[in-house]
Enzyme design. Structure first.
Site, PDB file in Angstrom:
ATOM      1  CB  CYS A 145     -10.395   8.431   1.654  1.00 13.14           C
ATOM      2  SG  CYS A 145      -9.047   9.229   1.430  1.00 13.14           S
ATOM      3  CG  HIS A 200      -4.393  -0.735   1.976  1.00 15.62           C
ATOM      4  ND1 HIS A 200      -3.792   0.449   1.347  1.00 15.62           N
ATOM      5  CD2 HIS A 200      -5.648  -0.449   2.254  1.00 15.62           C
ATOM      6  CE1 HIS A 200      -4.676   1.293   1.555  1.00 15.62           C
ATOM      7  NE2 HIS A 200      -5.978   0.674   1.971  1.00 15.62           N
ATOM      8  CB  CYS A 208      -2.192   6.239   1.840  1.00 14.41           C
ATOM      9  SG  CYS A 208      -3.694   5.214   1.598  1.00 14.41           S
TER      10      CYS A 208
HETATM   11  N1  LIG Z   1      -6.827   5.626  -3.622  1.00 14.74           N
HETATM   12  C1  LIG Z   1      -7.407   5.007  -2.480  1.00 14.74           C
HETATM   13  C2  LIG Z   1      -8.505   5.864  -1.889  1.00 14.74           C
HETATM   14  C3  LIG Z   1      -7.917   6.854  -1.065  1.00 14.74           C
HETATM   15  C4  LIG Z   1      -6.898   6.339   0.261  1.00 14.74           C
HETATM   16  C5  LIG Z   1      -6.598   7.628   1.149  1.00 14.74           C
HETATM   17  N2  LIG Z   1      -5.504   8.262   0.427  1.00 14.74           N
HETATM   18  C6  LIG Z   1      -6.482   7.379   2.532  1.00 14.74           C
HETATM   19  O1  LIG Z   1      -5.822   8.258   3.329  1.00 14.74           O
HETATM   20  O2  LIG Z   1      -6.795   6.281   2.856  1.00 14.74           O
HETATM   21  C7  LIG Z   1      -8.253   3.716  -2.973  1.00 14.74           C
HETATM   22  O3  LIG Z   1      -8.657   3.670  -4.310  1.00 14.74           O
HETATM   23  O4  LIG Z   1      -8.692   2.771  -2.279  1.00 14.74           O
END
Ligand SMILES: N[C@@H](CCC[C@H](N)C(=O)O)C(=O)O
Length: 318
Positions: free
Chosen positions: A100, A197, A258
């Site tokens: 994260c 992603h 994110c």
């Molecule tokens: N929800 C994401 C993990 C968190 C990502 C985060 N908010 C960031 O800033 O990178 C996942 O499940 O991969």
């Protein structure tokens, strides 16, 4: 590298607040955010195992019945050589992601603040070497209080994303590959920053509406093409050095920012030829503010720079 014993002043004597009943645990926490992507931080440096289960963490994230957050982060003891500590994170639904980006900036700021509280403020700039499920990640807290993070190397191969989509790029990656959902075709570019992603570029400079983000993001997040589910970023390119995004996060839904997503989409923009390069940094405008992402190209590490801010502290019975 800072030997872990230098962090020993941060450790707490085993949950020194006696629980009021045999079943309840009382836990001290600090609440931080990175551009509105908010986290409950817990000092667990004495142990390698989080003091809360994924279910308990998920309850704390509830915005009506808990503290409210996008995730819970534990600063835990690393059992491996060379690391200062280990980051464990649970999404607000209790799932455990590999990394994260905003979270690791808040963790670095939390460590600095905890040290300062004990009268051991580190000399800035100061870099932590943090063990994550995505490998070593190195946030550097600058004297300006901006935090620059060495996010490691992006991953592109379809098997490692993971995805069942056919690779269509020279290195086994997936760029602008079609996924049909809800009567629409989404051109998806996939990048893993340790976590997956799926980046979808809009055709013009307009970003998607919040309703479209909810509608399309939730379907793509759990699309069968992504066996581990995926984070989804919708991106509108504004210029060669500026992009705007909205994110639907795996395990958390729409969030204000994110960090791993911002890295992934800048890399996807370069690989798909939408921007020429990111070697001097690209400004990413997220709903909660701006990050700067720098990537020198294939075979290079990614760097993310942005803030991390303390909101409040407290203790909670779980
Ligand atoms: N929800 C994401 C993990 C968190 C990502 C985060 N908010 C960031 O800033 O990178 C996942 O499940 O991969």
């Amino acid at each position: 590298f800072v030997p872990s014993h230098k962090l020993s002043f941060l450790t707490k004597k085993a949950h020194n607040n006696a629980p009021p009943s045999l079943s309840a645990k009382k836990v001290e926490f600090s609440k931080y955010h990175g551009l509105g992507n908010d986290f409950i931080l817990i000092n667990n440096l004495e142990s390698g195992t989080p003091p809360l289960t994924p279910e308990e963490s998920s309850k704390l994230c509830d915005r009506n019945f808990g503290i409210g957050a996008d995730g819970v982060i534990f600063a835990s003891k690393s059992e491996k050589d060379g690391y200062d500590l280990k980051m464990t994170i649970y999404n607000s639904d209790g799932t455990e992601p590999e990394m994260c980006g905003n979270g690791i900036r808040t963790l670095a700021q939390f460590l600095v603040d905890e040290s300062a509280k004990e009268g051991n403020m580190p000399t800035l700039p100061f870099t932590y070497n943090i063990e994550t499920l995505a490998g070593p990640i190195l946030p550097k807290v600058e004297a300006s209080r901006e935090i620059e993070v060495d996010m490691g190397y992006p991953i592109f191969t379809a098997a490692e994303i993971p995805t069942t989509l056919d690779a269509n790029f020279e290195d086994g990656g997936v760029v602008d590959q079609d996924i049909d959902v809800k009567g629409k075709t989404f051109k998806c570019s996939l990048v893993s920053m340790g976590n997956p992603h799926c980046v979808v570029f809009t055709s013009g400079p307009e970003i998607v509406s919040d309703a479209e983000l909810m509608d399309w993001g939730s379907v793509l997040e759990s699309h069968p093409a992504f066996p581990a589910n995926t984070n989804v970023e919708f991106v509108a390119v504004q210029s060669d050095t500026h992009v705007v995004m909205k994110v639907y996060e795996r395990g958390a839904g729409p969030t204000l920012a994110c960090g791993t997503g911002a890295c992934a989409l800048v890399i996807a923009a370069v690989r798909s030829g939408r921007i020429p390069h990111a070697r001097d940094g690209v400004r990413v405008t997220l709903p909660g503010g701006d990050l700067v992402i720098q990537w020198g190209g294939e075979g290079e590490k990614v760097y993310m720079t942005g803030p991390a801010v303390l909101s409040f502290k407290g203790d909670v019975e779980v």
